[in-house]
Design a protein around this motif. Structure first.
Motif, PDB file in Angstrom:
ATOM      1  N   THR A  70      -7.393   3.477  -4.009  1.00 30.55           N
ATOM      2  CA  THR A  70      -5.976   3.755  -3.732  1.00 30.55           C
ATOM      3  C   THR A  70      -5.776   4.179  -2.286  1.00 30.55           C
ATOM      4  O   THR A  70      -4.707   3.922  -1.703  1.00 30.55           O
ATOM      5  CB  THR A  70      -5.444   4.852  -4.667  1.00 30.55           C
ATOM      6  N   GLU A  71      -6.780   4.797  -1.687  1.00 32.64           N
ATOM      7  CA  GLU A  71      -6.665   5.215  -0.287  1.00 32.64           C
ATOM      8  C   GLU A  71      -6.952   4.058   0.666  1.00 32.64           C
ATOM      9  O   GLU A  71      -6.212   3.837   1.632  1.00 32.64           O
ATOM     10  CB  GLU A  71      -7.642   6.371  -0.012  1.00 32.64           C
ATOM     11  N   ILE A  72      -7.986   3.294   0.384  1.00 31.18           N
ATOM     12  CA  ILE A  72      -8.417   2.233   1.296  1.00 31.18           C
ATOM     13  C   ILE A  72      -7.463   1.035   1.268  1.00 31.18           C
ATOM     14  O   ILE A  72      -7.173   0.435   2.313  1.00 31.18           O
ATOM     15  CB  ILE A  72      -9.850   1.781   0.936  1.00 31.18           C
ATOM     16  N   LEU A  73      -6.960   0.686   0.066  1.00 25.11           N
ATOM     17  CA  LEU A  73      -6.176  -0.552  -0.073  1.00 25.11           C
ATOM     18  C   LEU A  73      -4.673  -0.337   0.048  1.00 25.11           C
ATOM     19  O   LEU A  73      -3.909  -1.304  -0.041  1.00 25.11           O
ATOM     20  CB  LEU A  73      -6.491  -1.207  -1.426  1.00 25.11           C
ATOM     21  N   ASP A  74      -4.235   0.888   0.226  1.00 29.23           N
ATOM     22  CA  ASP A  74      -2.804   1.153   0.373  1.00 29.23           C
ATOM     23  C   ASP A  74      -2.258   0.401   1.591  1.00 29.23           C
ATOM     24  O   ASP A  74      -2.760   0.563   2.707  1.00 29.23           O
ATOM     25  CB  ASP A  74      -2.562   2.656   0.537  1.00 29.23           C
ATOM     26  N   GLY A  75      -1.249  -0.447   1.364  1.00 26.04           N
ATOM     27  CA  GLY A  75      -0.647  -1.216   2.448  1.00 26.04           C
ATOM     28  C   GLY A  75      -1.284  -2.563   2.710  1.00 26.04           C
ATOM     29  O   GLY A  75      -0.802  -3.325   3.555  1.00 26.04           O
ATOM     30  N   VAL A  76      -2.382  -2.892   1.995  1.00 22.89           N
ATOM     31  CA  VAL A  76      -3.036  -4.188   2.186  1.00 22.89           C
ATOM     32  C   VAL A  76      -2.183  -5.285   1.557  1.00 22.89           C
ATOM     33  O   VAL A  76      -1.741  -5.165   0.411  1.00 22.89           O
ATOM     34  CB  VAL A  76      -4.450  -4.179   1.570  1.00 22.89           C
ATOM     35  N   LYS A  77      -1.951  -6.356   2.282  1.00 28.33           N
ATOM     36  CA  LYS A  77      -1.132  -7.461   1.794  1.00 28.33           C
ATOM     37  C   LYS A  77      -1.771  -8.108   0.569  1.00 28.33           C
ATOM     38  O   LYS A  77      -2.974  -8.360   0.535  1.00 28.33           O
ATOM     39  CB  LYS A  77      -0.956  -8.514   2.893  1.00 28.33           C
ATOM     40  N   GLY A  78      -0.950  -8.358  -0.464  1.00 29.93           N
ATOM     41  CA  GLY A  78      -1.438  -8.978  -1.692  1.00 29.93           C
ATOM     42  C   GLY A  78      -1.879  -7.983  -2.736  1.00 29.93           C
ATOM     43  O   GLY A  78      -2.285  -8.378  -3.836  1.00 29.93           O
ATOM     44  N   VAL A  79      -1.818  -6.678  -2.414  1.00 31.28           N
ATOM     45  CA  VAL A  79      -2.229  -5.628  -3.345  1.00 31.28           C
ATOM     46  C   VAL A  79      -1.016  -4.762  -3.685  1.00 31.28           C
ATOM     47  O   VAL A  79      -0.259  -4.370  -2.799  1.00 31.28           O
ATOM     48  CB  VAL A  79      -3.342  -4.745  -2.750  1.00 31.28           C
ATOM     49  N   ALA A  80      -0.816  -4.470  -4.980  1.00 28.38           N
ATOM     50  CA  ALA A  80       0.316  -3.649  -5.416  1.00 28.38           C
ATOM     51  C   ALA A  80      -0.183  -2.509  -6.290  1.00 28.38           C
ATOM     52  O   ALA A  80      -1.142  -2.656  -7.055  1.00 28.38           O
ATOM     53  CB  ALA A  80       1.323  -4.499  -6.188  1.00 28.38           C
ATOM     54  N   PHE A  81       0.480  -1.365  -6.174  1.00 21.31           N
ATOM     55  CA  PHE A  81       0.151  -0.191  -6.979  1.00 21.31           C
ATOM     56  C   PHE A  81       1.374   0.229  -7.789  1.00 21.31           C
ATOM     57  O   PHE A  81       2.485   0.316  -7.249  1.00 21.31           O
ATOM     58  CB  PHE A  81      -0.276   0.984  -6.094  1.00 21.31           C
TER      59      PHE A  81
END
Length: 327
Positions: free
Chosen positions: A289-300
């Motif tokens: 959740t910390e590393i991938l926050d804001g990565v395109k193609g990823v949603a939380f």
């Protein structure tokens, strides 16, 4: 000072005795259930009902009676179904109070018709979750038990398979004991790991039926496996669901996420308040959740205790533990 109470009169049409009996339940158990949950009083006379309570609760009770009466005309009601409608109505009320939203329209558009039942998201967060699964290659659903994360994820996988968007479903779980030392388990590898994967089997059986699931597993169209079996693989044209992801290590989570191949989608679910890893080991879900926050193609999508759709006691338990953690 006591809150102001109002009475709302409701007439349910058409007046059909069997339908009304189905709505009320044996010894009016469904009406009493609504009363307890919403803190209202319901008086019934034939097809005429009077609901008394504070304005918001009385309105919700009236809406629930109308929606349940519609269902009572063609399906048998039970306490579980009444609970689900109560929970959904309370979610919708909370969502409406938090601001305007297209939630109802989106929920209707996102409904999933599996071979055995129609599944639709309940409340804003479930709607956002299903929408993110459809629109992103990698979607995370994070929140407490009972919020529908795994069930909706499996439903989305079944829908993708039926519509031929993917060729395989791969359902994955880390085989971590929940605070217990089970020791040696008898049986072959399948028998050893099946208990860890049972919740996903149950969801598949509910949507497709046991015979269909068994046939698809035999043909390797559906694979249910422990996370350790994913190393070294590349999954193309697959829908991959990682459940109980809070029990992955940082290395395991990275390994899993790098298995995603061309034409594939992945869903990761977990509850960061129920981590069963050894003391001192960091959860791969927290790290992701910390590393991938804001990565395109990823949603939380983050769920809260009010999204719990199981027994109402589960919601109260989750809220109590959450309050204790904050203290």
């Amino acid at each position: 000072m006591n809150a102001i109470q109002i009475s709302r009169d409701i007439v349910l049409e058409p007046a059909e005795n069997d339908r009304l009996a189905n709505l009320c339940g044996q010894f009016d158990e469904h009406l009493r259930q609504i009363e307890r949950r919403l803190n209202v009083e319901i008086a019934a006379r034939g097809n005429r009902f009077r609901v008394t309570g504070i304005p918001g609760a009385a309105d919700v009770a009236g809406d629930v009676l109308h929606s349940l009466y519609d269902i009572a005309g063609h399906d048998r009601l039970d306490p579980e179904r009444v609970h689900v409608h109560l929970q959904e109505s309370l979610m919708n009320q909370a969502d409406a109070e938090s601001g305007p939203d297209r939630g109802d329209d989106d929920a209707a558009e996102l409904a999933i018709q599996t071979r055995r039942k129609l599944i639709r998201p309940r409340g804003r967060n479930q709607t956002l979750y299903l929408k993110s699964i459809r629109e992103h290659d990698l979607a995370f659903g994070i929140g407490p038990a009972g919020t529908g994360k795994t069930y909706l994820g499996v439903a989305a996988a079944v829908e993708a398979l039926d519509s031929e968007q993917i060729r395989r479903i791969v359902l994955v779980r880390p085989a971590v004991e929940a605070g217990e030392r089970l020791g040696f388990l008898p049986g072959d590898m399948s028998q050893k790991i099946d208990p860890y994967l049972r919740p996903m089997y149950d969801a598949l059986y509910d949507m497709l039926g046991a015979e269909t699931v068994t046939r698809l597993i035999e043909r390797n169209v559906i694979e249910v496996a422990p996370l350790a079996f994913m190393r070294g693989r590349s999954l193309n044209e697959s829908f991959v669901l990682l459940d109980e992801a809070q029990n992955t290590s940082v290395e395991q989570m990275k390994m899993f996420l790098t298995r995603i191949g061309f034409g594939s989608r992945a869903v990761v679910t977990g509850d960061v308040t129920q981590i069963d890893l050894p003391s001192g080991q960091r959860s791969g879900l927290r790290n992701a959740t910390e590393i991938l926050d804001g990565v395109k193609g990823v949603a939380f999508t983050y769920f809260s205790p009010r999204d719990v759709v199981r027994h109402p006691l589960v919601q109260r338990i989750v809220e109590a533990y959450e309050a204790n953690d904050e203290d």
